[in-house]
Write a protein that holds these residues in place. Structure first.
Motif, PDB file in Angstrom:
ATOM      1  N   VAL A 117      53.279  23.991 -16.284  1.00 21.23           N
ATOM      2  CA  VAL A 117      53.851  22.451 -16.317  1.00 21.23           C
ATOM      3  C   VAL A 117      54.465  22.356 -17.738  1.00 21.23           C
ATOM      4  N   LEU A 118      55.721  22.258 -17.800  1.00 15.68           N
ATOM      5  CA  LEU A 118      56.509  21.824 -19.187  1.00 15.68           C
ATOM      6  C   LEU A 118      56.047  20.438 -19.622  1.00 15.68           C
ATOM      7  N   LEU A 119      55.737  20.085 -20.930  1.00 18.02           N
ATOM      8  CA  LEU A 119      55.424  18.925 -21.460  1.00 18.02           C
ATOM      9  C   LEU A 119      56.212  18.826 -22.645  1.00 18.02           C
ATOM     10  N   TYR A 120      56.742  17.297 -22.772  1.00 17.64           N
ATOM     11  CA  TYR A 120      57.633  17.138 -23.935  1.00 17.64           C
ATOM     12  C   TYR A 120      56.823  15.996 -24.650  1.00 17.64           C
ATOM     13  N   GLU A 121      56.392  15.754 -25.715  1.00 18.39           N
ATOM     14  CA  GLU A 121      55.767  14.816 -26.341  1.00 18.39           C
ATOM     15  C   GLU A 121      54.651  14.304 -25.326  1.00 18.39           C
ATOM     16  N   GLU A 122      54.018  15.595 -24.766  1.00 22.05           N
ATOM     17  CA  GLU A 122      52.767  15.303 -24.071  1.00 22.05           C
ATOM     18  C   GLU A 122      52.919  14.460 -22.521  1.00 22.05           C
ATOM     19  N   ARG A 123      54.229  14.534 -22.464  1.00 22.34           N
ATOM     20  CA  ARG A 123      54.331  14.056 -21.007  1.00 22.34           C
ATOM     21  C   ARG A 123      55.136  15.067 -20.235  1.00 22.34           C
ATOM     22  N   PRO A 124      54.578  15.083 -18.733  1.00 21.07           N
ATOM     23  CA  PRO A 124      55.424  16.343 -17.771  1.00 21.07           C
ATOM     24  C   PRO A 124      56.683  16.019 -17.727  1.00 21.07           C
ATOM     25  N   VAL A 125      57.354  17.015 -17.759  1.00 22.38           N
ATOM     26  CA  VAL A 125      58.955  16.793 -17.486  1.00 22.38           C
ATOM     27  C   VAL A 125      59.493  18.088 -16.612  1.00 22.38           C
ATOM     28  N   GLY A 126      58.737  18.902 -16.232  1.00 25.80           N
ATOM     29  CA  GLY A 126      59.154  19.868 -15.258  1.00 25.80           C
ATOM     30  C   GLY A 126      58.090  20.947 -15.217  1.00 25.80           C
ATOM     31  N   VAL A 127      58.574  22.094 -14.271  1.00 24.38           N
ATOM     32  CA  VAL A 127      57.558  23.121 -14.003  1.00 24.38           C
ATOM     33  C   VAL A 127      58.292  24.574 -14.262  1.00 24.38           C
ATOM     34  N   GLU A 128      57.621  25.542 -14.457  1.00 22.30           N
ATOM     35  CA  GLU A 128      58.143  26.998 -14.540  1.00 22.30           C
ATOM     36  C   GLU A 128      57.288  27.738 -13.654  1.00 22.30           C
ATOM     37  N   LEU A 129      58.016  28.245 -12.409  1.00 25.57           N
ATOM     38  CA  LEU A 129      57.411  29.242 -11.569  1.00 25.57           C
ATOM     39  C   LEU A 129      57.328  30.602 -12.055  1.00 25.57           C
ATOM     40  N   PRO A 130      56.485  31.459 -11.353  1.00 30.52           N
ATOM     41  CA  PRO A 130      56.633  32.861 -11.592  1.00 30.52           C
ATOM     42  C   PRO A 130      58.191  33.288 -11.014  1.00 30.52           C
ATOM     43  N   ASN A 131      58.545  34.425 -11.917  1.00 35.60           N
ATOM     44  CA  ASN A 131      59.897  34.908 -11.356  1.00 35.60           C
ATOM     45  C   ASN A 131      59.987  35.151  -9.704  1.00 35.60           C
ATOM     46  N   THR A 132      58.817  35.725  -9.412  1.00 38.03           N
ATOM     47  CA  THR A 132      58.921  36.035  -7.810  1.00 38.03           C
ATOM     48  C   THR A 132      57.661  35.499  -7.046  1.00 38.03           C
ATOM     49  N   VAL A 133      57.662  35.186  -6.065  1.00 44.48           N
ATOM     50  CA  VAL A 133      56.497  34.739  -5.205  1.00 44.48           C
ATOM     51  C   VAL A 133      56.669  35.516  -3.707  1.00 44.48           C
ATOM     52  N   ILE A 134      55.471  35.627  -3.134  1.00 45.21           N
ATOM     53  CA  ILE A 134      55.261  36.341  -1.790  1.00 45.21           C
ATOM     54  C   ILE A 134      55.017  35.232  -0.852  1.00 45.21           C
ATOM     55  N   ARG A 135      55.806  34.898  -0.029  1.00 43.17           N
ATOM     56  CA  ARG A 135      55.670  33.948   1.261  1.00 43.17           C
ATOM     57  C   ARG A 135      55.831  34.841   2.488  1.00 43.17           C
ATOM     58  N   GLU A 136      55.160  33.826   3.564  1.00 44.21           N
ATOM     59  CA  GLU A 136      55.549  34.431   4.863  1.00 44.21           C
ATOM     60  C   GLU A 136      56.334  33.653   5.798  1.00 44.21           C
ATOM     61  N   ILE A 137      57.064  34.528   6.407  1.00 49.60           N
ATOM     62  CA  ILE A 137      58.209  34.079   7.359  1.00 49.60           C
ATOM     63  C   ILE A 137      57.464  33.513   8.536  1.00 49.60           C
ATOM     64  N   THR A 138      57.645  31.957   8.707  1.00 50.68           N
ATOM     65  CA  THR A 138      57.137  31.246   9.843  1.00 50.68           C
ATOM     66  C   THR A 138      58.346  31.174  11.104  1.00 50.68           C
ATOM     67  N   TYR A 139      59.637  31.421  10.848  1.00 54.50           N
ATOM     68  CA  TYR A 139      60.366  31.338  12.014  1.00 54.50           C
ATOM     69  C   TYR A 139      61.820  32.227  11.472  1.00 54.50           C
ATOM     70  N   THR A 140      62.293  33.143  12.496  1.00 51.16           N
ATOM     71  CA  THR A 140      63.323  33.780  12.492  1.00 51.16           C
ATOM     72  C   THR A 140      63.853  34.328  13.722  1.00 51.16           C
ATOM     73  N   GLU A 141      65.041  34.468  13.975  1.00 54.17           N
ATOM     74  CA  GLU A 141      65.457  35.060  15.157  1.00 54.17           C
ATOM     75  C   GLU A 141      65.249  36.469  15.251  1.00 54.17           C
ATOM     76  N   PRO A 142      65.032  37.271  16.377  1.00 53.04           N
ATOM     77  CA  PRO A 142      64.921  38.613  16.228  1.00 53.04           C
ATOM     78  C   PRO A 142      66.424  39.172  16.185  1.00 53.04           C
TER      79      PRO A 142
END
Length: 190
Positions: A117-142
């Motif tokens: 979480v990015l803080l400016y003068e101790e106030r949250p202003v945004g976030v920084e995610l890892p460059n990649t994440v692994i997620r599961e596909i919940t729906y897609t057509e064959p």
């Protein structure tokens, strides 16, 4: 001070006493016409005081006053009524961010995910995610057999509700690696 071409997505700078976060950075150079123009940087920026998002274009050689934001490692706890709750990993203090504060990061947040979480003068202003994440596909057509001309893709939805294009061989239940900076499929994860 840094030249505009040295600033990237996630960089921060100050102009007129107001801090800005760069949400997106693209370099452009026109080669058309008799005389090519100088390279330019197109930035999508967020005013860290008001939260206003805008797009600007500057010469790539323009000097900008870069600043460093404080970062705090926090765990995503849950979401309720458009607010996202996080807990500091060291002090166990909790804070709340809105969907506007998070921007595109909401597409990849899952319970118990640890982010910066990015803080400016101790106030949250945004976030920084890892460059990649692994997620599961919940729906897609064959995928259709034989439909493989070039890089054939199809739409897929992951567990957070985010939709992206994936190769035809991906199926429901597959885990995929996604680039959080672009929102694009990278590869199938094991």
């Amino acid at each position: 001070m840094k030249a505009a071409m040295e600033l990237r997505q996630g960089s921060t700078y100050e102009k007129g006493g107001v801090p800005y976060l760069i949400l997106k950075a693209d370099r452009h150079q026109s080669t058309s016409g008799k005389k090519a123009r100088a390279a330019e940087m197109k930035f999508k920026i967020k005013d860290l005081i008001s939260g206003k998002v805008q797009e600007i274009t500057v010469l790539s050689t323009e000097m900008m006053n870069d600043i460093v934001l404080d970062r705090s490692q926090m765990q995503f706890l849950y979401q309720m009524d458009g607010e996202f709750y996080f807990m500091n990993q060291e002090t166990f203090d909790q804070l709340t961010l809105t969907e506007e504060d998070l921007g595109d990061a909401v597409d990849f947040l899952v319970d118990e995910m640890v982010i910066q979480v990015l803080l400016y003068e101790e106030r949250p202003v945004g976030v920084e995610l890892p460059n990649t994440v692994i997620r599961e596909i919940t729906y897609t057509e064959p995928g259709l057999k034989g439909d493989t001309i070039g890089r054939a893709t199809k739409p897929a939805t992951i567990e957070t509700g985010y939709q992206l294009q994936v190769p035809l061989f991906c199926n429901i239940g597959d885990k995929i690696k996604i680039d959080t900076r672009t929102g694009e499929y990278i590869e199938r994860a094991n």
